[in-house]
Design a protein around this motif. Structure first.
Motif, PDB file in Angstrom:
ATOM      1  N   ALA A   1     -15.791   3.996 -10.060  1.00 39.54           N
ATOM      2  CA  ALA A   1     -15.497   5.078  -8.936  1.00 39.54           C
ATOM      3  C   ALA A   1     -14.653   4.217  -7.955  1.00 39.54           C
ATOM      4  O   ALA A   1     -13.881   3.292  -8.001  1.00 39.54           O
ATOM      5  N   TYR A   2     -15.138   4.514  -6.552  1.00 35.48           N
ATOM      6  CA  TYR A   2     -14.305   3.777  -5.379  1.00 35.48           C
ATOM      7  C   TYR A   2     -15.177   4.051  -4.288  1.00 35.48           C
ATOM      8  O   TYR A   2     -16.229   4.760  -4.272  1.00 35.48           O
ATOM      9  N   ARG A   3     -14.737   3.137  -3.350  1.00 33.99           N
ATOM     10  CA  ARG A   3     -15.650   3.325  -2.006  1.00 33.99           C
ATOM     11  C   ARG A   3     -14.763   4.478  -1.180  1.00 33.99           C
ATOM     12  O   ARG A   3     -13.656   4.875  -1.661  1.00 33.99           O
ATOM     13  N   ASP A   4     -15.320   4.973  -0.207  1.00 32.61           N
ATOM     14  CA  ASP A   4     -14.708   6.131   0.685  1.00 32.61           C
ATOM     15  C   ASP A   4     -13.368   5.638   0.951  1.00 32.61           C
ATOM     16  O   ASP A   4     -12.506   6.595   1.215  1.00 32.61           O
ATOM     17  N   GLU A   5     -13.141   4.423   1.562  1.00 35.34           N
ATOM     18  CA  GLU A   5     -11.628   4.102   2.085  1.00 35.34           C
ATOM     19  C   GLU A   5     -10.646   4.150   0.886  1.00 35.34           C
ATOM     20  O   GLU A   5      -9.683   4.391   1.386  1.00 35.34           O
ATOM     21  N   GLU A   6     -11.330   3.868  -0.120  1.00 33.22           N
ATOM     22  CA  GLU A   6     -10.016   3.596  -1.343  1.00 33.22           C
ATOM     23  C   GLU A   6      -9.798   5.022  -1.759  1.00 33.22           C
ATOM     24  O   GLU A   6      -8.870   5.517  -2.404  1.00 33.22           O
ATOM     25  N   PHE A   7     -10.626   6.035  -1.592  1.00 36.48           N
ATOM     26  CA  PHE A   7     -10.227   7.490  -1.738  1.00 36.48           C
ATOM     27  C   PHE A   7      -9.419   7.867  -0.668  1.00 36.48           C
ATOM     28  O   PHE A   7      -8.131   8.643  -1.199  1.00 36.48           O
ATOM     29  N   ALA A   8      -9.448   7.489   0.278  1.00 43.54           N
ATOM     30  CA  ALA A   8      -8.190   7.748   1.485  1.00 43.54           C
ATOM     31  C   ALA A   8      -7.061   7.005   1.079  1.00 43.54           C
ATOM     32  O   ALA A   8      -5.944   7.549   1.142  1.00 43.54           O
ATOM     33  N   GLN A   9      -7.001   5.805   0.479  1.00 44.74           N
ATOM     34  CA  GLN A   9      -5.897   5.133   0.099  1.00 44.74           C
ATOM     35  C   GLN A   9      -5.217   5.634  -1.012  1.00 44.74           C
ATOM     36  O   GLN A   9      -3.923   5.758  -0.900  1.00 44.74           O
ATOM     37  N   ALA A  10      -6.096   6.398  -2.010  1.00 50.69           N
ATOM     38  CA  ALA A  10      -5.375   6.962  -3.121  1.00 50.69           C
ATOM     39  C   ALA A  10      -4.398   8.034  -2.465  1.00 50.69           C
ATOM     40  O   ALA A  10      -3.264   8.504  -2.960  1.00 50.69           O
ATOM     41  N   MET A  11      -5.135   8.967  -1.588  1.00 49.86           N
ATOM     42  CA  MET A  11      -4.408  10.011  -1.149  1.00 49.86           C
ATOM     43  C   MET A  11      -2.965   9.564  -0.427  1.00 49.86           C
ATOM     44  O   MET A  11      -2.118  10.343  -0.595  1.00 49.86           O
ATOM     45  N   ALA A  12      -3.171   8.661   0.236  1.00 48.32           N
ATOM     46  CA  ALA A  12      -1.954   8.048   0.764  1.00 48.32           C
ATOM     47  C   ALA A  12      -0.821   7.695  -0.259  1.00 48.32           C
ATOM     48  O   ALA A  12       0.572   7.890   0.029  1.00 48.32           O
ATOM     49  N   ARG A  13      -1.106   6.956  -1.312  1.00 49.01           N
ATOM     50  CA  ARG A  13      -0.156   6.182  -1.948  1.00 49.01           C
ATOM     51  C   ARG A  13       0.276   7.336  -3.135  1.00 49.01           C
ATOM     52  O   ARG A  13       1.621   7.136  -3.579  1.00 49.01           O
ATOM     53  N   ILE A  14      -0.370   7.934  -3.590  1.00 51.00           N
ATOM     54  CA  ILE A  14       0.046   9.184  -4.708  1.00 51.00           C
ATOM     55  C   ILE A  14       1.189   9.564  -4.527  1.00 51.00           C
ATOM     56  O   ILE A  14       1.718   9.966  -5.500  1.00 51.00           O
ATOM     57  N   GLN A  15       1.504  10.085  -3.218  1.00 53.33           N
ATOM     58  CA  GLN A  15       2.732  10.928  -2.961  1.00 53.33           C
ATOM     59  C   GLN A  15       3.829  10.104  -3.429  1.00 53.33           C
ATOM     60  O   GLN A  15       5.047  10.754  -3.613  1.00 53.33           O
ATOM     61  N   ASP A  16       3.853   8.842  -3.561  1.00 50.32           N
ATOM     62  CA  ASP A  16       5.240   8.035  -3.854  1.00 50.32           C
ATOM     63  C   ASP A  16       5.513   8.063  -5.504  1.00 50.32           C
ATOM     64  O   ASP A  16       6.402   7.499  -5.969  1.00 50.32           O
ATOM     65  N   TRP A  17       4.441   8.487  -6.323  1.00 48.18           N
ATOM     66  CA  TRP A  17       4.625   8.279  -7.727  1.00 48.18           C
ATOM     67  C   TRP A  17       4.822   9.317  -8.553  1.00 48.18           C
ATOM     68  O   TRP A  17       4.720  10.536  -8.112  1.00 48.18           O
ATOM     69  N   ASP A  18       5.402   8.987  -9.626  1.00 44.07           N
ATOM     70  CA  ASP A  18       6.008   9.905 -10.745  1.00 44.07           C
ATOM     71  C   ASP A  18       4.844  10.171 -11.342  1.00 44.07           C
ATOM     72  O   ASP A  18       4.261   9.531 -12.141  1.00 44.07           O
ATOM     73  N   LEU A  19       4.500  11.741 -11.158  1.00 42.01           N
ATOM     74  CA  LEU A  19       3.525  12.269 -12.005  1.00 42.01           C
ATOM     75  C   LEU A  19       3.619  13.139 -12.919  1.00 42.01           C
ATOM     76  O   LEU A  19       2.956  14.385 -13.421  1.00 42.01           O
ATOM     77  N   THR A  20       4.767  13.169 -13.415  1.00 42.73           N
ATOM     78  CA  THR A  20       5.498  14.253 -14.363  1.00 42.73           C
ATOM     79  C   THR A  20       4.745  14.355 -15.507  1.00 42.73           C
ATOM     80  O   THR A  20       4.922  15.134 -16.367  1.00 42.73           O
ATOM     81  N   TRP A  21       3.828  13.342 -15.906  1.00 39.76           N
ATOM     82  CA  TRP A  21       3.172  13.249 -17.065  1.00 39.76           C
ATOM     83  C   TRP A  21       1.711  14.128 -16.991  1.00 39.76           C
ATOM     84  O   TRP A  21       1.028  14.306 -17.941  1.00 39.76           O
TER      85      TRP A  21
ATOM     86  N   ALA B   1     -10.075  -0.354  -8.653  1.00 38.26           N
ATOM     87  CA  ALA B   1     -10.029  -1.612  -9.722  1.00 38.26           C
ATOM     88  C   ALA B   1      -8.884  -2.455  -9.307  1.00 38.26           C
ATOM     89  O   ALA B   1      -9.136  -3.773  -9.525  1.00 38.26           O
ATOM     90  N   TRP B   2      -7.868  -2.376  -8.673  1.00 36.37           N
ATOM     91  CA  TRP B   2      -6.921  -3.087  -8.279  1.00 36.37           C
ATOM     92  C   TRP B   2      -7.520  -4.022  -6.996  1.00 36.37           C
ATOM     93  O   TRP B   2      -7.261  -4.993  -6.995  1.00 36.37           O
ATOM     94  N   ASN B   3      -8.062  -3.353  -6.121  1.00 36.93           N
ATOM     95  CA  ASN B   3      -8.917  -4.069  -4.972  1.00 36.93           C
ATOM     96  C   ASN B   3      -9.890  -5.081  -5.647  1.00 36.93           C
ATOM     97  O   ASN B   3      -9.943  -6.169  -4.991  1.00 36.93           O
ATOM     98  N   GLN B   4     -10.492  -4.653  -6.549  1.00 31.98           N
ATOM     99  CA  GLN B   4     -11.409  -5.589  -7.400  1.00 31.98           C
ATOM    100  C   GLN B   4     -10.604  -6.863  -7.766  1.00 31.98           C
ATOM    101  O   GLN B   4     -11.203  -7.880  -7.705  1.00 31.98           O
ATOM    102  N   ALA B   5      -9.588  -6.648  -8.454  1.00 31.32           N
ATOM    103  CA  ALA B   5      -8.641  -7.774  -8.986  1.00 31.32           C
ATOM    104  C   ALA B   5      -8.093  -8.489  -8.129  1.00 31.32           C
ATOM    105  O   ALA B   5      -8.117  -9.625  -7.903  1.00 31.32           O
ATOM    106  N   LEU B   6      -7.664  -7.956  -6.816  1.00 30.75           N
ATOM    107  CA  LEU B   6      -7.006  -8.825  -5.673  1.00 30.75           C
ATOM    108  C   LEU B   6      -8.272  -9.464  -5.167  1.00 30.75           C
ATOM    109  O   LEU B   6      -8.087 -10.761  -4.574  1.00 30.75           O
ATOM    110  N   GLY B   7      -9.407  -9.124  -5.169  1.00 32.90           N
ATOM    111  CA  GLY B   7     -10.525  -9.784  -4.361  1.00 32.90           C
ATOM    112  C   GLY B   7     -10.701 -11.025  -5.304  1.00 32.90           C
ATOM    113  O   GLY B   7     -11.291 -12.215  -4.664  1.00 32.90           O
ATOM    114  N   ALA B   8     -10.683 -10.956  -6.437  1.00 31.53           N
ATOM    115  CA  ALA B   8     -10.777 -12.185  -7.441  1.00 31.53           C
ATOM    116  C   ALA B   8      -9.908 -13.115  -7.253  1.00 31.53           C
ATOM    117  O   ALA B   8     -10.046 -14.377  -7.533  1.00 31.53           O
ATOM    118  N   VAL B   9      -8.320 -12.764  -7.439  1.00 34.04           N
ATOM    119  CA  VAL B   9      -7.338 -13.750  -8.072  1.00 34.04           C
ATOM    120  C   VAL B   9      -6.300 -13.429  -6.479  1.00 34.04           C
ATOM    121  O   VAL B   9      -5.192 -14.165  -6.730  1.00 34.04           O
TER     122      VAL B   9
END
Ligand SMILES: [Zn+2]
Ligand SMILES: [Zn+2]
Length: 317
Positions: free
Chosen positions: A267-287, A141-149
């Motif tokens: 959903a997502y493209r394959d490379e976005e699934f990999a990007q999510a794996m890299a980024r998620i480790q930095d986030w607060d997921l206590t919810w 979703a974020w990549n779609q947004a950045l692609g537009a603006v």
């Protein structure tokens, strides 16, 4: 083995079911964590693509045949059509999703095509791994947004996120780690808003006000879709991921006059699934909170009937 089975509209039961029998090219995954998705709560109440009897679960991680930690990319596609060849296999017309069109991860074990497995980095907690799939939706979703603006020289976007369920929270986190100046969120639940604040978002106390470069609708009702267009600056973009209802009561003339845009995001493209794996480790997921499979029917039923706690439930077979 034990599995949570969708047996009839509105009914989820923990049952003893036969062991999965992997077809040629498939492997058996021992499930360690599987997230309950909002789309499944809707799907169990009003069956559409998901037809009982079905073991749901498309957000899961576990161990592969050799005991190695893996996460499953549940999007299965034909691999031959024009979309697949363009790298857009998530919108393949023959797309099938593990846990939607075939048995998924709400079980001790599940057979999936070997091509769906992605190796996990060592030491990643299972509960984090099960959130990679929903996080990949947010990255897309974020990549779609950045692609537009996201044109060069434009200041980092001002972003609003409507709805702070798991997908909305992950969208806020993705935007904040992906160049957004500020992210404002709305939701009716104080607990969800608090989780968004822990991720670095700001709460739009009395609803959205003014205009945003990007408005992400993680609800998908006629009202939130209208708001996503109304609060978009001229030439901005709304990205719609929510699927609460089919209607979209937005002002189409405003879309024309101010060159507003609306993009669907699925959903997502394959490379976005990999990007999510890299980024998620930095986030607060206590919810997100884990529960034994034995409690699965109870927790699913409670969430399906409107329960708000936990914000995100993960089954731990
Ligand atoms: Zn999901
Ligand atoms: Zn295809």
């Amino acid at each position: 083995m034990k599995a949570l089975v969708f047996t009839a509209p509105g009914t989820m039961e923990l049952l003893d079911v036969p062991e999965p029998d992997p077809a040629p090219g498939e492997v058996l995954v021992e499930v360690r964590a599987a997230g309950i998705c909002g789309s499944e709560l809707h799907g169990a109440r009003r069956p559409g693509f998901r037809k009982p009897p079905l073991i749901m679960g498309h957000e899961f991680a576990g161990t592969g045949a050799g005991g190695e930690p893996v996460v499953v990319n549940p999007i299965l596609s034909c691999g031959r059509c024009a979309e697949c060849r363009r790298g857009l296999r998530h919108v393949c017309r023959e797309r099938e999703i593990v846990g939607v069109h075939r048995a998924g991860g709400f079980a001790e074990r599940v057979a999936v095509p070997a091509s769906a497995l992605r190796p996990l980095p060592p030491g990643l907690p299972w509960e984090t791994a099960a959130l990679i799939e929903p996080a990949a939706n947010a990255v897309h979703a974020w990549n779609q947004a950045l692609g537009a603006v996201g044109a060069k020289g434009v200041p980092a976007p001002r972003v609003a996120v409507i709805g702070c369920g798991a997908i909305g929270l992950l969208c806020a986190a993705t935007a904040l780690s992906g160049g957004a100046d500020r992210v404002e969120v709305t939701d009716l639940s104080p607990a969800r808003l608090a989780a968004a604040q822990r991720l670095g978002a700001e709460v739009a106390d009395r609803g959205l006000s003014g205009e945003y470069d990007v408005v992400i609708d993680a609800v998908g009702s006629a009202a939130t879709r209208a708001a996503s267009v109304a609060h978009q600056r001229p030439g901005g973009v709304a990205v719609w991921l929510g699927l609460a209802e089919e209607e979209a009561g937005f002002d189409a003339n405003a879309l024309v006059r101010s060159e507003k845009r609306v993009l669907g995001s699925f959903a997502y493209r394959d490379e976005e699934f990999a990007q999510a794996m890299a980024r998620i480790q930095d986030w607060d997921l206590t919810w997100a909170a884990g529960y034994p499979l034995a409690a699965a029917a109870e927790i699913f039923t409670d969430l399906m009937n409107g329960g708000l706690h936990p914000l995100k439930a993960l089954l731990r077979p």
